[in-house]
Design a protein around this motif. Sequence first.
Motif, PDB file in Angstrom:
ATOM      1  N   PHE A   1       0.865  -1.185   0.000  1.00 12.96           N
ATOM      2  CA  PHE A   1       0.000   0.000   0.000  1.00 12.96           C
ATOM      3  C   PHE A   1       0.899   1.232   0.000  1.00 12.96           C
ATOM      4  N   ILE A   2       1.048   1.836  -1.176  1.00 16.55           N
ATOM      5  CA  ILE A   2       1.969   2.965  -1.335  1.00 16.55           C
ATOM      6  C   ILE A   2       1.174   4.201  -1.732  1.00 16.55           C
ATOM      7  N   LYS A   3       1.363   5.276  -0.970  1.00 24.74           N
ATOM      8  CA  LYS A   3       0.747   6.567  -1.339  1.00 24.74           C
ATOM      9  C   LYS A   3       1.873   7.545  -1.628  1.00 24.74           C
ATOM     10  N   GLU A   4       1.834   8.097  -2.826  1.00 24.43           N
ATOM     11  CA  GLU A   4       2.890   9.037  -3.219  1.00 24.43           C
ATOM     12  C   GLU A   4       2.713  10.358  -2.463  1.00 24.43           C
ATOM     13  N   PRO A   5       3.799  11.159  -2.393  1.00 21.79           N
ATOM     14  CA  PRO A   5       3.714  12.433  -1.672  1.00 21.79           C
ATOM     15  C   PRO A   5       2.576  13.310  -2.212  1.00 21.79           C
ATOM     16  N   ASP A   6       1.876  13.936  -1.292  1.00 21.86           N
ATOM     17  CA  ASP A   6       0.814  14.873  -1.635  1.00 21.86           C
ATOM     18  C   ASP A   6      -0.074  14.372  -2.774  1.00 21.86           C
ATOM     19  N   SER A   7      -0.608  13.186  -2.598  1.00 18.44           N
ATOM     20  CA  SER A   7      -1.435  12.565  -3.646  1.00 18.44           C
ATOM     21  C   SER A   7      -2.845  12.334  -3.112  1.00 18.44           C
ATOM     22  N   SER A   8      -3.758  12.064  -4.018  1.00 15.89           N
ATOM     23  CA  SER A   8      -5.151  11.938  -3.571  1.00 15.89           C
ATOM     24  C   SER A   8      -5.604  10.486  -3.357  1.00 15.89           C
TER      25      SER A   8
END
Length: 274
Positions: free
Chosen positions: A91-98
């Motif tokens: 589960f990867i969320k990129e920087p400042d992403s929605s």
Amino acid sequence: MAGLTDAQVAHYRQHGWVAPVDVMGEDEAGELLRLLEKAEACFPMELNAEHRNNAHLVFPFLAELALDPRIVDPAESLIGPDISLSSSVLFIKEPDSSSFVSWHQDAFYLGLEPDNFVTAWIALTASDRQSGCVSVIPGSHEGRAEHNDTFGADNILTRGQTVAGINEASAIDLVLRPGQMSLHHPWLVHGSQPNRTQGRRVGVALQGYLGADVRPTRGEHHVLAVRGAQPHTSFITVTPPRAELAAGAVTARAAANDALSAVLYDGAERTRAL
Ligand SMILES: O=C(O)CCC(=O)C(=O)O
């Protein structure tokens, strides 16, 4: 065995989750993140946003993580000594992403019964409110909630499965430093908000560790033997990879992902690539 304390087990049974559980130091988690990011750079097609399931079947450092006693011992405290692993998700969320994860219960879609299994979510970066940590609804593991498919573009979940009417004020944020994990029950309602920090939010969900009595209710399930008795014959047993992206392991991961996709999308109106 360095399992959970009685108080941690009691907390899990009552609320459906336990966190934070210390697994490793921040340096070691940072080293795992470095290995993951190197793998992403070298093999982008194997780890891009559409291809983050079951990477432990092709990357030995992730298989070692899945078999690490510092994770498996606490899982054993909850599900007993004979353990296999059904799948994993990065589960990867990129920087400042929605990107976000809607409120859902894992057990609703996984095609496994009874619910003697547990998800271990290991933080490789700091996971808090700002970076979009996992949030949970305490006690929600006691019931089965209705889900609707939303297929939202920013929703990380396959079909955007969502439980409506959640009282978000009752949600608890599972704040973890790198190297800590949370353990959550398959019926626990959980989700997560977008990452509003300038760094990535990276978690490895080992989803889940299955106890001896768990069986498929539909579809094929490819499992890794973790400890104790061998997996029941109703499962297809896979082996950990010996080398990065070895040909046989790539084929085994593809088969496991196809089978998982079929189970997760069972009854859905449409699909997207896994
Ligand atoms: O990592 C997230 O934000 C969500 C994780 C999740 O849904 C899970 O581990 O089941």
